[in-house]
Design a protein around this motif. Structure first.
Motif, PDB file in Angstrom:
ATOM      1  N   CYS A 173       0.833  -1.195   0.000  1.00  0.00           N
ATOM      2  CA  CYS A 173       0.000   0.000   0.000  1.00  0.00           C
ATOM      3  C   CYS A 173       0.873   1.253   0.000  1.00  0.00           C
ATOM      4  O   CYS A 173       1.984   1.268   0.534  1.00  0.00           O
ATOM      5  CB  CYS A 173      -0.981  -0.025   1.171  1.00  0.00           C
ATOM      6  N   LEU A 174       0.371   2.305  -0.617  1.00  0.00           N
ATOM      7  CA  LEU A 174       1.142   3.524  -0.814  1.00  0.00           C
ATOM      8  C   LEU A 174       1.543   4.195   0.493  1.00  0.00           C
ATOM      9  O   LEU A 174       2.497   4.986   0.523  1.00  0.00           O
ATOM     10  CB  LEU A 174       0.349   4.510  -1.680  1.00  0.00           C
ATOM     11  N   ASP A 190      -1.719  10.385  -3.683  1.00  0.00           N
ATOM     12  CA  ASP A 190      -1.919  10.551  -5.128  1.00  0.00           C
ATOM     13  C   ASP A 190      -0.604  10.907  -5.819  1.00  0.00           C
ATOM     14  O   ASP A 190      -0.317  10.437  -6.924  1.00  0.00           O
ATOM     15  CB  ASP A 190      -2.959  11.640  -5.406  1.00  0.00           C
ATOM     16  N   ARG A 191       0.200  11.754  -5.171  1.00  0.00           N
ATOM     17  CA  ARG A 191       1.482  12.176  -5.749  1.00  0.00           C
ATOM     18  C   ARG A 191       2.418  10.982  -5.917  1.00  0.00           C
ATOM     19  O   ARG A 191       3.020  10.794  -6.984  1.00  0.00           O
ATOM     20  CB  ARG A 191       2.116  13.242  -4.844  1.00  0.00           C
ATOM     21  N   VAL A 192       2.521  10.161  -4.883  1.00  0.00           N
ATOM     22  CA  VAL A 192       3.376   8.978  -4.957  1.00  0.00           C
ATOM     23  C   VAL A 192       2.848   7.987  -5.996  1.00  0.00           C
ATOM     24  O   VAL A 192       3.615   7.439  -6.801  1.00  0.00           O
ATOM     25  CB  VAL A 192       3.476   8.292  -3.580  1.00  0.00           C
ATOM     26  N   GLY A 193       1.536   7.759  -5.980  1.00  0.00           N
ATOM     27  CA  GLY A 193       0.944   6.817  -6.926  1.00  0.00           C
ATOM     28  C   GLY A 193       1.163   7.227  -8.364  1.00  0.00           C
ATOM     29  O   GLY A 193       1.467   6.395  -9.234  1.00  0.00           O
ATOM     30  N   LYS A 194       1.030   8.508  -8.637  1.00  0.00           N
ATOM     31  CA  LYS A 194       1.226   9.015  -9.993  1.00  0.00           C
ATOM     32  C   LYS A 194       2.677   8.838 -10.431  1.00  0.00           C
ATOM     33  O   LYS A 194       2.958   8.427 -11.565  1.00  0.00           O
ATOM     34  CB  LYS A 194       0.835  10.491 -10.056  1.00  0.00           C
ATOM     35  N   ALA A 195       3.622   9.135  -9.523  1.00  0.00           N
ATOM     36  CA  ALA A 195       5.037   8.993  -9.864  1.00  0.00           C
ATOM     37  C   ALA A 195       5.402   7.527 -10.132  1.00  0.00           C
ATOM     38  O   ALA A 195       6.094   7.225 -11.110  1.00  0.00           O
ATOM     39  CB  ALA A 195       5.903   9.548  -8.729  1.00  0.00           C
ATOM     40  N   GLU A 196       4.929   6.623  -9.291  1.00  0.00           N
ATOM     41  CA  GLU A 196       5.249   5.205  -9.482  1.00  0.00           C
ATOM     42  C   GLU A 196       4.654   4.663 -10.772  1.00  0.00           C
ATOM     43  O   GLU A 196       5.299   3.891 -11.488  1.00  0.00           O
ATOM     44  CB  GLU A 196       4.769   4.384  -8.279  1.00  0.00           C
ATOM     45  N   GLU A 197       3.439   5.057 -11.073  1.00  0.00           N
ATOM     46  CA  GLU A 197       2.804   4.580 -12.303  1.00  0.00           C
ATOM     47  C   GLU A 197       3.573   5.068 -13.522  1.00  0.00           C
ATOM     48  O   GLU A 197       3.775   4.321 -14.485  1.00  0.00           O
ATOM     49  CB  GLU A 197       1.350   5.055 -12.363  1.00  0.00           C
ATOM     50  N   GLY A 198       4.031   6.326 -13.495  1.00  0.00           N
ATOM     51  CA  GLY A 198       4.796   6.853 -14.618  1.00  0.00           C
ATOM     52  C   GLY A 198       6.119   6.131 -14.803  1.00  0.00           C
ATOM     53  O   GLY A 198       6.507   5.797 -15.935  1.00  0.00           O
ATOM     54  N   ILE A 199       6.814   5.857 -13.704  1.00  0.00           N
ATOM     55  CA  ILE A 199       8.096   5.161 -13.791  1.00  0.00           C
ATOM     56  C   ILE A 199       7.897   3.710 -14.197  1.00  0.00           C
ATOM     57  O   ILE A 199       8.693   3.140 -14.954  1.00  0.00           O
ATOM     58  CB  ILE A 199       8.847   5.260 -12.448  1.00  0.00           C
ATOM     59  N   ARG A 200       6.830   3.102 -13.718  1.00  0.00           N
ATOM     60  CA  ARG A 200       6.556   1.705 -14.063  1.00  0.00           C
ATOM     61  C   ARG A 200       6.436   1.523 -15.575  1.00  0.00           C
ATOM     62  O   ARG A 200       6.830   0.492 -16.127  1.00  0.00           O
ATOM     63  CB  ARG A 200       5.285   1.240 -13.351  1.00  0.00           C
ATOM     64  N   ARG A 201       5.909   2.519 -16.245  1.00  0.00           N
ATOM     65  CA  ARG A 201       5.750   2.430 -17.709  1.00  0.00           C
ATOM     66  C   ARG A 201       7.086   2.421 -18.440  1.00  0.00           C
ATOM     67  O   ARG A 201       7.145   2.057 -19.613  1.00  0.00           O
ATOM     68  CB  ARG A 201       4.897   3.602 -18.214  1.00  0.00           C
ATOM     69  N   LEU A 202       8.159   2.812 -17.763  1.00  0.00           N
ATOM     70  CA  LEU A 202       9.483   2.795 -18.383  1.00  0.00           C
ATOM     71  C   LEU A 202      10.077   1.391 -18.428  1.00  0.00           C
ATOM     72  O   LEU A 202      11.116   1.173 -19.051  1.00  0.00           O
ATOM     73  CB  LEU A 202      10.434   3.720 -17.623  1.00  0.00           C
ATOM     74  N   GLY A 203       9.436   0.450 -17.737  1.00  0.00           N
ATOM     75  CA  GLY A 203       9.892  -0.944 -17.787  1.00  0.00           C
ATOM     76  C   GLY A 203      11.120  -1.242 -16.963  1.00  0.00           C
ATOM     77  O   GLY A 203      11.933  -2.097 -17.335  1.00  0.00           O
ATOM     78  N   LEU A 204      11.271  -0.561 -15.828  1.00  0.00           N
ATOM     79  CA  LEU A 204      12.439  -0.766 -14.973  1.00  0.00           C
ATOM     80  C   LEU A 204      12.220  -1.823 -13.901  1.00  0.00           C
ATOM     81  O   LEU A 204      13.039  -1.991 -13.009  1.00  0.00           O
ATOM     82  CB  LEU A 204      12.836   0.566 -14.321  1.00  0.00           C
ATOM     83  N   GLY A 205      11.101  -2.530 -13.958  1.00  0.00           N
ATOM     84  CA  GLY A 205      10.859  -3.628 -13.023  1.00  0.00           C
ATOM     85  C   GLY A 205      10.441  -3.161 -11.640  1.00  0.00           C
ATOM     86  O   GLY A 205       9.777  -2.138 -11.474  1.00  0.00           O
ATOM     87  N   GLN A 206      10.852  -3.934 -10.629  1.00  0.00           N
ATOM     88  CA  GLN A 206      10.473  -3.655  -9.249  1.00  0.00           C
ATOM     89  C   GLN A 206      10.955  -2.273  -8.818  1.00  0.00           C
ATOM     90  O   GLN A 206      12.120  -1.917  -9.035  1.00  0.00           O
ATOM     91  CB  GLN A 206      11.082  -4.706  -8.333  1.00  0.00           C
TER      92      GLN A 206
END
Length: 272
Positions: A173-174, A190-206
């Motif tokens: 959980c966030l 919301d700020r943390v969730g948005k940042a993680e979702e954006g980075i996740r799209r870069l394909g850097l894994g965990q």
């Protein structure tokens, strides 16, 4: 080493079960084995939605429930409204789990299910997990933990069963992204969730984005830190667009329970 047969024996002690279902590696594997052992009509998945979990996680859980052929109920559990949670004390998870599993236990009692399961595994006993105290108080069972199954064993068995979550990154959980004592608000989540979702799209894994005031501390898979460094301009843009002012890549990389390191350094009791 734990085996699938050990888990099956534990599950077979019950005629039916409600499972706290996030759609992660552990709860998806547990749901599949319960369906095989108890029959799909005797298993109910309950998924909680709140500001501490991204909408994408909820949608993934729905797709997985459909794939498994299991009934799912979505409930609302807004942690930031729970007394004691938003202040973010070291035992924050205790308040969250108490509220959530009271709701789930009530559903189980109403519908005549004989047990409530959560997806904790054996690795969870090696970190500071105050939420487990709430599970014990409420009589919630953790079959994966009781069978001694580690995350890697669950991933291996998930591959054998052909589950799409076998290699899914671990999630939490966030609220776990903030230092203890820092007030948790929906805006910060919301700020943390948005940042993680954006980075996740870069394909850097965990990964994790840990929030320290206006600073985003990015934890990446240790094997991907060099890749992240090469993409630092993109990482900075994503975090700034999400609302952070400063951005840093943690040289130690992702590790479970990173925020608990401060408790250990201060000599706090993290054995519970």
């Amino acid at each position: 080493m734990a085996t699938l047969e050990d888990l099956k024996r534990i599950i077979s002690r019950h005629k039916s079960a409600v499972i706290a279902f996030s759609g992660g590696v552990d709860s998806t594997f547990l749901a599949r084995v319960c369906a095989d052992m108890l029959g799909r009509e005797h298993v109910l998945l309950v998924t909680a939605t709140s500001s501490t979990y991204p909408f994408t996680e909820l949608e993934e859980s729905k797709a997985l429930a459909a794939t498994l052929g299991l009934r799912q109920r979505v409930i609302t559990s807004e942690e930031t409204a729970i007394p004691g949670f938003a202040a973010n004390p070291p035992d924050r998870c205790y308040y969250c789990k108490s509220e959530l599993f009271r709701l789930i236990k009530h559903i189980a009692e109403q519908e005549g299910f004989s047990a409530v399961f959560d997806g904790s595994n054996a690795d969870d006993t090696r970190d500071y997990r105050p939420g487990r105290r709430a599970l014990k108080e409420l009589g919630i069972e953790s079959p994966l933990c009781d069978a001694g199954m580690t995350k890697e064993e669950i991933r291996a068995l998930s591959r054998q069963l052909g589950l799409p979550t076998a290699d899914k990154p671990s999630y939490a959980c966030l609220a776990s992204r903030f230092p203890y004592g820092e007030q948790i608000t929906r805006e910060k989540l919301d700020r943390v969730g948005k940042a993680e979702e954006g980075i996740r799209r870069l394909g850097l894994g965990q990964l994790r984005v840990r929030s320290h005031g206006d600073l985003a501390r990015i934890e990446l898979d240790p094997a991907r830190i060099d890749d992240g460094w090469k993409m630092r301009a993109q990482l900075e843009r994503i975090c700034r667009d999400s609302g952070f002012t400063f951005v840093a890549i943690d040289t130690r990389g992702y590790r479970t329970g990173a925020m608990n390191e401060a408790l250990s350094a201060k000599g706090a009791d993290v054995s519970r």
